[in-house]
Scaffold this motif. Structure first.
Motif, PDB file in Angstrom:
ATOM      1  N   ASP A 113       0.866  -1.178   0.000  1.00 61.94           N
ATOM      2  CA  ASP A 113       0.000   0.000   0.000  1.00 61.94           C
ATOM      3  C   ASP A 113       0.899   1.224   0.000  1.00 61.94           C
ATOM      4  N   ARG A 116      -0.458   8.159  -1.884  1.00 63.51           N
ATOM      5  CA  ARG A 116      -0.607   8.873  -3.155  1.00 63.51           C
ATOM      6  C   ARG A 116       0.339  10.063  -3.200  1.00 63.51           C
ATOM      7  N   GLU A 123      -7.131   7.917  -0.320  1.00 59.05           N
ATOM      8  CA  GLU A 123      -6.982   6.463  -0.360  1.00 59.05           C
ATOM      9  C   GLU A 123      -5.580   6.087  -0.838  1.00 59.05           C
ATOM     10  N   LEU A 125      -2.621   3.758  -2.536  1.00 60.85           N
ATOM     11  CA  LEU A 125      -2.536   2.955  -3.752  1.00 60.85           C
ATOM     12  C   LEU A 125      -2.184   1.519  -3.376  1.00 60.85           C
ATOM     13  N   ALA A 126      -2.977   0.578  -3.812  1.00 62.35           N
ATOM     14  CA  ALA A 126      -2.687  -0.835  -3.604  1.00 62.35           C
ATOM     15  C   ALA A 126      -2.014  -1.363  -4.867  1.00 62.35           C
ATOM     16  N   ASP A 145      -1.237  -1.811 -10.607  1.00 59.02           N
ATOM     17  CA  ASP A 145      -2.110  -1.033  -9.727  1.00 59.02           C
ATOM     18  C   ASP A 145      -3.378  -1.841  -9.445  1.00 59.02           C
ATOM     19  N   THR A 147      -5.666  -0.857  -7.051  1.00 54.41           N
ATOM     20  CA  THR A 147      -6.573  -0.024  -6.263  1.00 54.41           C
ATOM     21  C   THR A 147      -8.019  -0.181  -6.711  1.00 54.41           C
ATOM     22  N   GLU A 148      -8.265  -0.075  -8.017  1.00 54.96           N
ATOM     23  CA  GLU A 148      -9.631  -0.173  -8.516  1.00 54.96           C
ATOM     24  C   GLU A 148     -10.186  -1.574  -8.323  1.00 54.96           C
ATOM     25  N   ARG A 150      -9.451  -3.673  -5.957  1.00 57.48           N
ATOM     26  CA  ARG A 150      -9.795  -3.836  -4.542  1.00 57.48           C
ATOM     27  C   ARG A 150     -11.080  -3.092  -4.201  1.00 57.48           C
ATOM     28  N   ARG A 151     -11.262  -1.909  -4.787  1.00 58.17           N
ATOM     29  CA  ARG A 151     -12.488  -1.152  -4.507  1.00 58.17           C
ATOM     30  C   ARG A 151     -13.710  -1.912  -4.997  1.00 58.17           C
TER      31      ARG A 151
END
Length: 429
Positions: A113, A116, A123, A125-126, A145, A147-148, A150-151
């Motif tokens: 993680d 940013r 949030e 970045l994962a 990336d 992040t999206e 995971r969301r």
């Protein structure tokens, strides 16, 4: 004369010697520049053939490091994520992975993680980082990336949890009520009372399942595939018929206005469901002996005229903190009241997706103690049909983000209710 001749001869000899020395120094320095040194042998590493081309087409962020941890090659995505700064890898855990891989030649992968870039807020970045040796001297770092992803996974996980909870409540109630009916088999009044409760819970369960089906359908289907001009007055009439019985029991007056000669372009069933949900919510959350108004108008907007259909009630209103979340799935302003009215928390989510997929939006104005107005804004039939022919595809992935964005003129200020500017409604029997 002899002295002068001697001085002149000495000066000539000195000039010749100076020229010879300068020429020798120049030749020596030039030879030193051409001679390879230990430093020059290791400062200009060369990527293996074809690697540069492969890295340029990868979706992952790519960074190539040499034996001194200097960046030899980095993709633009790596700079955008903040992985590379000043020609060096800026993430210490990734840098340590690269050193370990260079030492033993093993491929390593880890999920991190990262903060940013910029303010450092928001949030994190994962990312998933994978390090592998590239030849004998270089190390390749690939960063994906996540992040999206995971969301989306979190949204799906919450949705499944909410659905399980919502289904468990009426199912559990039906189970208990059925046991109560069996125990009270000798008491006709108790059986009748428990049976009535069972009907209420069964209706609630049916409504929940149906709205889950509707939500899935509006998210997956492209409404423009079966689009047609739809009369606004017909949509309003269907919405009123849907909740006429409930409104009559609560002595709520239904009123309409301005809906004649207005047409929108879209899927009739989805539009009827969206407007029906708005009207049904207005009736369910309005006190007895009040009025619910449905009014429509044409507004000018960039790219074509829009049709606004406003549903107004005289309820208790919605607080500012709740207005930001009322379009979320299963979110309820008053859960106890929702259970009493049979609400599922999916109605406004369906409205949001229908509006977004039709190229429109839904907005809310509300003031506590004064009531609420939900405005469904949709493209008028002619303008929407023209846009559909030019851009037939609808991006479903942007529904959540696009549903709250304006496609034309902005809604009125929150300090004044937008329904004051709509045509005067006509009271229906």
């Amino acid at each position: 004369m002899d002295v002068n001749a001697a001085v002149a001869a000495a000066a000539a000899i000195a000039g010749v010697l100076t020229g010879v020395i300068a020429m020798l120094a120049f030749r020596w320095s030039e030879r030193d520049l051409k001679r390879p040194t230990r430093t020059s042998l290791h400062t200009d590493p060369v990527l293996p053939p074809g690697v540069d081309t492969v890295l340029s087409v990868l979706r992952s962020s790519a960074v190539v490091l040499d034996e001194a941890d200097a960046v030899v090659k980095a993709s633009s995505a790596a700079y955008a994520l903040g992985l590379v700064r000043g020609g060096r890898l800026a993430v210490e855990p990734m840098l340590q992975m690269a050193r370990d891989t260079r030492r033993d030649g093993e491929i390593r992968q880890v999920e991190l993680d990262l903060p940013r870039r910029g303010t450092g807020r928001g949030e994190a970045l994962a990312v998933s980082a994978r390090v592998a040796p590239l030849g004998s001297r270089l190390v390749l770092l690939l960063v994906e990336d996540l992040t999206e992803a995971r969301r989306i996974e979190a949204v799906r996980r919450d949705f499944v949890a909410n659905v399980s909870h919502e289904l468990k409540t009426p199912v559990g109630a039906l189970s208990l009520l059925s046991e109560a009916v069996m125990d009270a088999s000798d008491d006709p009044e108790a059986v009748e009372r428990f049976a009535g409760r069972m009907q209420i819970e069964a209706t609630r369960l049916t409504n929940l399942v149906q709205e889950l089906i509707d939500l899935s359908r509006v998210q997956n289907d492209d409404p423009l595939d079966d689009a047609e001009p739809v009369r606004v007055d017909e949509l309003v009439a269907e919405a009123i018929d849907r909740c006429r019985h409930t409104a009559s029991n609560k002595q709520i007056t239904m009123a309409t206005g301005g809906t004649a000669d207005l047409h929108v372009w879209g899927h009739r069933g989805q539009l009827a469901a969206a407007l029906g949900n708005l009207v049904e919510n207005a009736v369910n959350y309005s006190p007895a002996r009040t009025r619910v108004g449905i009014a429509a108008r044409r507004v000018t907007a960039t790219g074509g005229d829009m049709i606004e259909v406003a549903v107004t009630d005289q309820g208790i209103g919605i607080s500012d903190k709740d207005k930001e979340r009322i379009f979320e799935r299963f979110y309820r302003v008053d859960p106890a009241r929702s259970r009493a009215t049979g609400g599922t928390g999916l109605g406004l989510a369906i409205v949001k997706h229908v509006a977004a997929s039709h190229g429109g939006e839904v907005t809310v104005w509300s003031s506590e103690g004064q009531g609420s107005t939900f405005t469904l804004r949709l493209p008028e039939a002619g303008a929407a049909r023209d846009r559909a022919h030019q851009h037939p595809a609808v991006d479903d992935e942007d529904d959540d983000a696009g549903a709250g964005q304006s496609t034309g003129s902005r809604s009125p200020s929150p300090d004044s209710p937008p329904y004051e500017t709509l045509p005067a409604p006509e009271v229906l029997p």
